[in-house]
Design an enzyme around this catalytic site. Sequence first.
Site, mmCIF file in Angstrom:
data_model
loop_
_atom_site.group_PDB
_atom_site.id
_atom_site.type_symbol
_atom_site.label_atom_id
_atom_site.label_comp_id
_atom_site.label_asym_id
_atom_site.label_seq_id
_atom_site.Cartn_x
_atom_site.Cartn_y
_atom_site.Cartn_z
ATOM 1 N N GLY A 60 13.605 -0.320 -6.077
ATOM 2 C CA GLY A 60 14.754 -1.116 -6.513
ATOM 3 C C GLY A 60 14.899 -2.458 -5.812
ATOM 4 O O GLY A 60 16.010 -2.966 -5.668
ATOM 5 N N MET B 292 8.487 2.234 -14.662
ATOM 6 C CA MET B 292 7.064 2.508 -14.806
ATOM 7 C C MET B 292 6.712 3.333 -16.041
ATOM 8 O O MET B 292 5.703 4.033 -16.040
ATOM 9 C CB MET B 292 6.544 3.197 -13.536
ATOM 10 C CG MET B 292 6.674 2.333 -12.299
ATOM 11 S SD MET B 292 5.987 0.684 -12.548
ATOM 12 C CE MET B 292 6.558 -0.165 -11.087
ATOM 13 N N HIS C 191 7.104 -9.079 -14.961
ATOM 14 C CA HIS C 191 5.763 -8.590 -14.663
ATOM 15 C C HIS C 191 5.141 -9.490 -13.588
ATOM 16 O O HIS C 191 5.224 -10.716 -13.688
ATOM 17 C CB HIS C 191 4.894 -8.608 -15.935
ATOM 18 C CG HIS C 191 3.536 -8.045 -15.688
ATOM 19 N ND1 HIS C 191 3.314 -6.698 -15.481
ATOM 20 C CD2 HIS C 191 2.321 -8.664 -15.546
ATOM 21 C CE1 HIS C 191 2.032 -6.504 -15.242
ATOM 22 N NE2 HIS C 191 1.412 -7.675 -15.281
ATOM 23 N N GLN D 215 6.620 -11.836 -5.522
ATOM 24 C CA GLN D 215 7.988 -11.291 -5.576
ATOM 25 C C GLN D 215 9.026 -12.363 -5.257
ATOM 26 O O GLN D 215 10.112 -12.368 -5.841
ATOM 27 C CB GLN D 215 8.133 -10.098 -4.639
ATOM 28 C CG GLN D 215 7.706 -8.814 -5.356
ATOM 29 C CD GLN D 215 7.838 -7.568 -4.520
ATOM 30 O OE1 GLN D 215 8.288 -7.617 -3.378
ATOM 31 N NE2 GLN D 215 7.436 -6.449 -5.081
ATOM 32 N N GLU E 189 9.471 -14.015 -8.440
ATOM 33 C CA GLU E 189 10.284 -13.172 -9.345
ATOM 34 C C GLU E 189 11.763 -13.259 -9.008
ATOM 35 O O GLU E 189 12.613 -13.213 -9.901
ATOM 36 C CB GLU E 189 9.885 -11.697 -9.216
ATOM 37 C CG GLU E 189 8.552 -11.343 -9.807
ATOM 38 C CD GLU E 189 8.250 -9.856 -9.578
ATOM 39 O OE1 GLU E 189 9.188 -9.054 -9.445
ATOM 40 O OE2 GLU E 189 7.067 -9.509 -9.521
HETATM 41 C C1 GAR Z 1 8.754 -5.877 -9.480
HETATM 42 O O1 GAR Z 1 8.341 -6.726 -8.469
HETATM 43 C C2 GAR Z 1 7.900 -6.012 -10.709
HETATM 44 O O2 GAR Z 1 7.055 -7.084 -10.640
HETATM 45 C C3 GAR Z 1 7.124 -4.730 -10.788
HETATM 46 O O3 GAR Z 1 7.889 -3.785 -10.062
HETATM 47 C C4 GAR Z 1 8.551 -4.469 -9.023
HETATM 48 C C5 GAR Z 1 9.880 -3.868 -8.694
HETATM 49 O O4 GAR Z 1 9.713 -2.562 -8.283
HETATM 50 N N1 GAR Z 1 6.985 -4.363 -12.138
HETATM 51 C C6 GAR Z 1 5.794 -4.102 -12.717
HETATM 52 O O5 GAR Z 1 4.760 -4.086 -12.112
HETATM 53 C C7 GAR Z 1 5.893 -3.788 -14.200
HETATM 54 N N2 GAR Z 1 4.603 -3.822 -14.806
HETATM 55 P P1 GAR Z 1 10.588 -2.005 -7.100
HETATM 56 O O6 GAR Z 1 11.989 -2.384 -7.404
HETATM 57 O O7 GAR Z 1 10.321 -0.544 -7.141
HETATM 58 O O8 GAR Z 1 10.142 -2.672 -5.853
#
Ligand code: GAR
Length: 214
Positions: free
Chosen positions: A16, A93, A110, A177, A180
Site C-alpha cells: 500500500g 495484482m 504501471h 516510484q 509515480e
Molecule cells: C506501484 O508502485 C505500482 O507501480 C506497482 O505496484 C506498486 C504499489 O504496490 N504496480 C504494478 O506493478 C502493476 N503492474 P505497493 O503499494 O504494494 O507497494
Amino acid sequence: MSGKTISLGVLLSGSGTSLQNLIDLQQAGRLPVEFSFVLSSRKDAFGLERAKKAGIPTEIVPRKGAKWEDFNRDCAAVLNRYKPDLIVLAGFMSLFIPPSDYAQRVMNVHPALIPSFCGKGFYGHHVHEAVLEYGVRYTGATVHFIDTAYDTGPIILQKPVEVMFDDTAETLADRVQACERELYPEAIRLFAQGRLEVHGRRVRILPEEETVCE
Ligand code: GAR
C-alpha cells in the site's frame, strides 16, 4: 486547487505504498478526494492497516482459491455498493474487469513506459529486472485507464526515468516510484477537474478552466 472533491475507491494487494502517498496528499489538502473504501485481494495486505489507520472502510475479496469470474464479480459488487466516482488500482495484482458503467473511471499505475515491460507477470520488481536485462536507457511510469486486459487501456500520463549503468532493480524502483508519486495524483486531479476526454485509445487533456472575475 480547482475542481470538485470526488469519492475514490482503492484496490490493492500489497504494502500500500501508493495508497499511503494518496492518503498523505489528501490529508495535506493537495488531493481533492474523499476515500470511499480500500479493497484488498489479500487478507494479510499491509495496505489494509494503512487504510484502517486513516479511517477508511476496508473490504477483503480473496483472490486465492477463487475462480477469477467469482472474484471479479465480488469486486464489482463492492464497487456497486460504495459507488465511488473513481477507482484506482494501487499495486492490485489481479486482472479486474469493471462493470460497464465504470468504463473510463478505473485507473492503474504501471512502473514502466507502456507498451514496454507490461502485461501479465510484469509487476513490481519483475518489471525493473526486465528493464535492466534488456538494457533500455529509459523506463518510467504510466497512468492509464483500465480496459479488459492487463495494461492495455488508454494512456493518461507518462513520464520517463533514465536508467543508470549501476542501477539495481531496487535503486531503479525507488526512482520510478518517486515518479509515480507525482504522476498518479496528477491524473486523479485531472479527472476530478473533468479534464480527461477519451477518444478511442487517445486521451485529450483539456486546458484548465480560467476563473472569470466579475
Ligand atoms: C506501484 O508502485 C505500482 O507501480 C506497482 O505496484 C506498486 C504499489 O504496490 N504496480 C504494478 O506493478 C502493476 N503492474 P505497493 O503499494 O504494494 O507497494
